[in-house]
Write a protein that holds these residues in place. Sequence first.
Motif, mmCIF file in Angstrom:
data_model
loop_
_atom_site.group_PDB
_atom_site.id
_atom_site.type_symbol
_atom_site.label_atom_id
_atom_site.label_comp_id
_atom_site.label_asym_id
_atom_site.label_seq_id
_atom_site.Cartn_x
_atom_site.Cartn_y
_atom_site.Cartn_z
ATOM 1 N N ASN A 76 0.778 -1.137 0.013
ATOM 2 C CA ASN A 76 0.054 -0.010 0.092
ATOM 3 C C ASN A 76 0.811 1.112 0.271
ATOM 4 O OD1 ASN A 76 0.988 -0.369 2.633
ATOM 5 N ND2 ASN A 76 -0.949 0.108 3.719
ATOM 6 N N VAL A 77 2.288 1.074 -0.193
ATOM 7 C CA VAL A 77 2.949 2.361 -0.175
ATOM 8 C C VAL A 77 3.965 2.370 -1.545
ATOM 9 C CG1 VAL A 77 5.037 3.374 1.118
ATOM 10 C CG2 VAL A 77 3.303 2.289 2.382
ATOM 11 N N ARG A 78 3.765 3.532 -2.030
ATOM 12 C CA ARG A 78 4.564 3.856 -3.165
ATOM 13 C C ARG A 78 5.847 4.983 -2.933
ATOM 14 N NH1 ARG A 78 1.682 5.615 -8.197
ATOM 15 N NH2 ARG A 78 0.527 6.984 -6.821
ATOM 16 N N HIS A 79 6.978 4.667 -3.422
ATOM 17 C CA HIS A 79 8.148 5.273 -3.610
ATOM 18 C C HIS A 79 8.236 6.407 -4.785
ATOM 19 C CE1 HIS A 79 12.641 6.323 -3.674
ATOM 20 N NE2 HIS A 79 11.978 7.237 -2.804
ATOM 21 N N LEU A 80 7.710 7.630 -4.560
ATOM 22 C CA LEU A 80 7.329 8.394 -5.887
ATOM 23 C C LEU A 80 8.633 9.351 -6.181
ATOM 24 C CD1 LEU A 80 4.200 10.630 -4.731
ATOM 25 C CD2 LEU A 80 4.240 8.318 -6.218
ATOM 26 N N ALA A 81 9.566 9.570 -5.176
ATOM 27 C CA ALA A 81 10.783 10.315 -5.709
ATOM 28 C C ALA A 81 11.699 10.311 -4.803
ATOM 29 C CB ALA A 81 10.339 11.785 -5.869
ATOM 30 N N ASN A 82 12.959 10.591 -5.196
ATOM 31 C CA ASN A 82 14.156 10.650 -4.290
ATOM 32 C C ASN A 82 15.009 11.913 -5.066
ATOM 33 O OD1 ASN A 82 17.476 10.229 -3.998
ATOM 34 N ND2 ASN A 82 16.319 9.778 -2.179
ATOM 35 N N VAL A 83 15.406 12.882 -4.091
ATOM 36 C CA VAL A 83 16.211 13.872 -4.743
ATOM 37 C C VAL A 83 17.375 13.716 -3.733
ATOM 38 C CG1 VAL A 83 16.460 16.357 -4.666
ATOM 39 C CG2 VAL A 83 14.525 15.478 -4.848
ATOM 40 N N PRO A 84 18.628 13.272 -4.597
ATOM 41 C CA PRO A 84 19.923 13.122 -3.829
ATOM 42 C C PRO A 84 20.592 14.191 -3.201
ATOM 43 C CG PRO A 84 19.792 12.018 -5.965
ATOM 44 C CD PRO A 84 18.716 12.848 -5.935
ATOM 45 N N LYS A 85 21.506 14.174 -2.039
ATOM 46 C CA LYS A 85 22.147 15.360 -1.778
ATOM 47 C C LYS A 85 22.932 15.986 -2.735
ATOM 48 C CE LYS A 85 22.903 13.449 2.985
ATOM 49 N NZ LYS A 85 24.026 13.057 3.865
ATOM 50 N N LEU A 95 12.798 18.269 9.278
ATOM 51 C CA LEU A 95 11.879 18.689 8.115
ATOM 52 C C LEU A 95 10.779 19.688 8.633
ATOM 53 C CD1 LEU A 95 11.403 15.520 6.189
ATOM 54 C CD2 LEU A 95 12.388 17.393 5.319
ATOM 55 N N ALA A 96 10.494 20.815 7.845
ATOM 56 C CA ALA A 96 9.510 21.648 8.121
ATOM 57 C C ALA A 96 9.106 22.058 6.908
ATOM 58 C CB ALA A 96 9.829 23.062 8.678
ATOM 59 N N PHE A 97 7.733 22.483 6.645
ATOM 60 C CA PHE A 97 6.734 22.626 5.493
ATOM 61 C C PHE A 97 6.152 24.064 5.492
ATOM 62 C CE2 PHE A 97 7.309 18.200 6.658
ATOM 63 C CZ PHE A 97 7.699 17.791 5.405
ATOM 64 N N GLN A 98 5.990 24.493 4.397
ATOM 65 C CA GLN A 98 5.226 25.916 4.181
ATOM 66 C C GLN A 98 4.677 25.924 2.657
ATOM 67 O OE1 GLN A 98 6.801 30.079 3.968
ATOM 68 N NE2 GLN A 98 6.257 29.811 6.174
ATOM 69 N N GLY A 99 3.293 26.050 2.360
ATOM 70 C CA GLY A 99 2.876 25.996 1.251
ATOM 71 C C GLY A 99 3.313 25.014 0.295
ATOM 72 N N ASN A 451 0.133 17.392 3.639
ATOM 73 C CA ASN A 451 -0.782 17.722 2.402
ATOM 74 C C ASN A 451 -0.960 16.424 1.404
ATOM 75 O OD1 ASN A 451 -1.486 20.079 3.504
ATOM 76 N ND2 ASN A 451 -0.089 21.242 1.987
ATOM 77 N N GLY A 452 -1.073 15.365 1.991
ATOM 78 C CA GLY A 452 -1.526 14.121 1.212
ATOM 79 C C GLY A 452 -0.242 13.281 0.844
ATOM 80 N N HIS A 453 0.968 13.541 1.288
ATOM 81 C CA HIS A 453 2.246 12.986 1.050
ATOM 82 C C HIS A 453 2.844 12.769 2.312
ATOM 83 C CE1 HIS A 453 0.816 13.591 -3.296
ATOM 84 N NE2 HIS A 453 1.268 12.387 -3.430
ATOM 85 N N VAL A 454 4.077 11.960 2.099
ATOM 86 C CA VAL A 454 4.827 11.590 3.282
ATOM 87 C C VAL A 454 6.363 12.188 2.704
ATOM 88 C CG1 VAL A 454 6.247 9.952 4.957
ATOM 89 C CG2 VAL A 454 3.696 9.881 4.350
ATOM 90 N N TYR A 455 7.279 13.019 3.686
ATOM 91 C CA TYR A 455 8.384 13.187 3.318
ATOM 92 C C TYR A 455 9.118 12.846 4.207
ATOM 93 C CZ TYR A 455 5.762 16.433 0.135
ATOM 94 O OH TYR A 455 4.862 16.727 -1.011
ATOM 95 N N SER A 456 10.457 12.182 3.593
ATOM 96 C CA SER A 456 11.457 11.688 4.573
ATOM 97 C C SER A 456 12.883 12.244 4.381
ATOM 98 C CB SER A 456 11.267 9.958 4.360
ATOM 99 O OG SER A 456 12.612 9.442 4.879
ATOM 100 N N SER A 457 13.332 12.710 5.297
ATOM 101 C CA SER A 457 14.920 13.215 5.424
ATOM 102 C C SER A 457 15.908 12.144 5.493
ATOM 103 C CB SER A 457 15.097 14.160 6.323
ATOM 104 O OG SER A 457 14.871 13.768 7.602
ATOM 105 N N ASP A 458 16.022 11.302 4.377
ATOM 106 C CA ASP A 458 16.975 10.191 4.493
ATOM 107 C C ASP A 458 18.406 10.755 4.306
ATOM 108 O OD1 ASP A 458 16.652 6.707 4.196
ATOM 109 O OD2 ASP A 458 18.315 7.391 3.250
ATOM 110 N N GLN A 459 19.286 9.877 4.839
ATOM 111 C CA GLN A 459 20.730 10.229 4.354
ATOM 112 C C GLN A 459 21.139 9.816 2.786
ATOM 113 O OE1 GLN A 459 21.903 11.697 6.585
ATOM 114 N NE2 GLN A 459 19.970 11.109 7.668
ATOM 115 N N ASN A 460 19.854 9.164 2.109
ATOM 116 C CA ASN A 460 20.211 9.206 0.577
ATOM 117 C C ASN A 460 19.549 10.456 -0.175
ATOM 118 O OD1 ASN A 460 21.425 6.336 -0.172
ATOM 119 N ND2 ASN A 460 20.023 5.849 1.638
ATOM 120 N N GLY A 461 18.926 11.253 0.754
ATOM 121 C CA GLY A 461 18.315 12.405 0.164
ATOM 122 C C GLY A 461 17.075 12.619 0.459
#
Length: 492
Positions: A76-85, A95-99, A451-461
Motif C-alpha cells: 500500500n506504499v509507493r516510492h514517488l521520488a528521491n532527490v539525492p544530496k 523537516l518543516a513545511f510551508q505552502g 498535504n497528502g504525501h509523506v516526506y522523509s529526510s533520508d541520508q540518501n536524500g
Amino acid sequence: MTSSHTPPARRRRIGVAAAAIGMLAALLTAQPAAATPDPDDIPSPVEGSSAERAEVEKAIRSGEIPASGEIDTSSNVRHLANVPKGALRGVNSDLAFQGDYAFMGNYDGFVIYDIKRPDKPRVVSEVLCPGAQNDISVAGNLLILSVDSSRSDDTCNSTSQPATEKSSWEGVRVFDISDKTSPRYVAAVETACGSHTHTLVPGKKDLYVYVSSYFPHETFPDCQPPHDGISIVKVPRHAPEKSKLVRFAGLFPDGGFPGNPERPEKTPTSGCHDITAYPALKLAAGACMGDGILLDISKPERPKVVERVRDEENFAFWHSATFSNNGRKVVFTDELGGGGGATCNARVGDEKGANAIYHVERKGKKLKLSFQSYYKIPRHQADTENCVAHNGSLIPVKGRDIMVQSWYQGGVSFWDFTDSKRPHEIGYFERGPENTERLTFGGTWSAYYYNGHVYSSDQNGLDVLDIRDRRTDSAKRVRMGEFNAQTQPHIR
C-alpha cells in the motif's frame, strides 16, 4: 526494485542468533550517544564477525531483507521520488513545511525544495551554514535553526571550536525566507548548552522558541550544571533582528531522573531533548532524557510542569513526543543507543528502543499520564543497520490514531494506535543495509505527513512516499498552509 509479496509480520527474522561480538552488551553498558549531536560523535563503522556478515548475506539471498540500495515497501506504499544530496554533504536532519515548499535541515546548513509536484520535487536553494543538528522550523517569513555544536562565532563562516573555550558560540539562528531562492541571515541568539532541538510556540505578536539542550559539564563556561530546564527565546515576527533570550525556565527543581548506576544505558535528566507543543490545548509534551512530562503553556514565557513520568525498566533516552489529535494520548519515543546502535533485532526485543503510548487522563483538576503499551517495528533489521524509534507525525485521519515515523535504517513505518493496547504496523518503506559488513550510520531521520504525501529526510536524500489505504485515504483531503511537527496543529 520494490517487493511487497511478504507480509510485514513474517519478514525480518535476521538477528535472532547473531550475538557473536556482543553488540547489545556494548550498547547497554555504555552511556548512549547524545542523539548524534555532532558529526564527530556519529559512530565509526564497527567491524562485524564473519558469522554476522554471513547471516546478512544469507538473509539478502533468501529475500528476508533487501540488498544494499534496494527498496522494499508494503503493497500500500509507493516510492514517488528521491532527490539525492547536493552541495550539502552532512547528515540530513529535521523537516518543516510551508505552502509548496519543504525545508530540510542538514549538519552543513539547510535545503529548500519546491514540492508543488510531489512526484518531481526540485531544489530551490541550498544554504551553507554549518552547525549540528540544524533542527529546523518555519513561521511566515522566518526560518529557525538549532545549533548544538560549539562554533568559533555565530556566522555561517564559523569553524568548530571546543565548548571549553568561553568565546565558543552555539544557540539559535534566524533567517528571513521571504525570498526562497536567497534566504537572509538576520539574527543569532546564544543559549546555554546550545540548541539541540527547538519548538515554536506562537504568541500574538511574537514567536517563542523553546530551546532543548542537555549534557552540561563543569569545564563548559556556557553550559554549567545543573541544567534543569529550557531556554526561551522571543522572536518578534516583524522585527526578527531583535530576537533575544527572555529566560531560562527551570523544569526539574529536584534535578530530574538521577540515573541508575546499575543501568548505565538509562540517561540521567540534565535538560530536555525535544518538546512538542499543542497550542490549541495550551499543552506541551516533553521528552527529557530520563523523564516524560506534560507542560501547561498557557503563559508561553512561563511553562509549568503539570505531570511527570518515568519508565524505570525499558526507556533509556526519552527522545520525542506526539499527541493524538484529540490530545488524549501521547506517544513518547525511546532513542536507545543515541541513534547509532543496531537495536531493531530479537536480542534487544520489542520494548526497548520503542514507542510508548500514554493516555492523558484528568483526575479532578490534575492531568495524569497512564501507560498503555509499546510499539516497535515488527521487521528485524541486520546488525549492520542503526535502527531505533525516531521522528514522526500524525496522519490526519478523523476518528483514528495513525502515525508515520522514521526508524533510521529501519525505514519508515505507518502504524495505527487507535487501540492503545494493540498498536500495529499497516505499511512500511525501507532500503537495504547501507553496509553489509559493518555497522554504519544511515537511514531516515524524520518522516512527516504533509498535504497528502509523506516526506522523509533520508541520508540518501529527500524521499517522497504515497500511502494508498482505506484507513488513511481521508487524510488526503486535509490541507495545511504550514507544518512544524513540534508545533502540533489541531485538525478539524
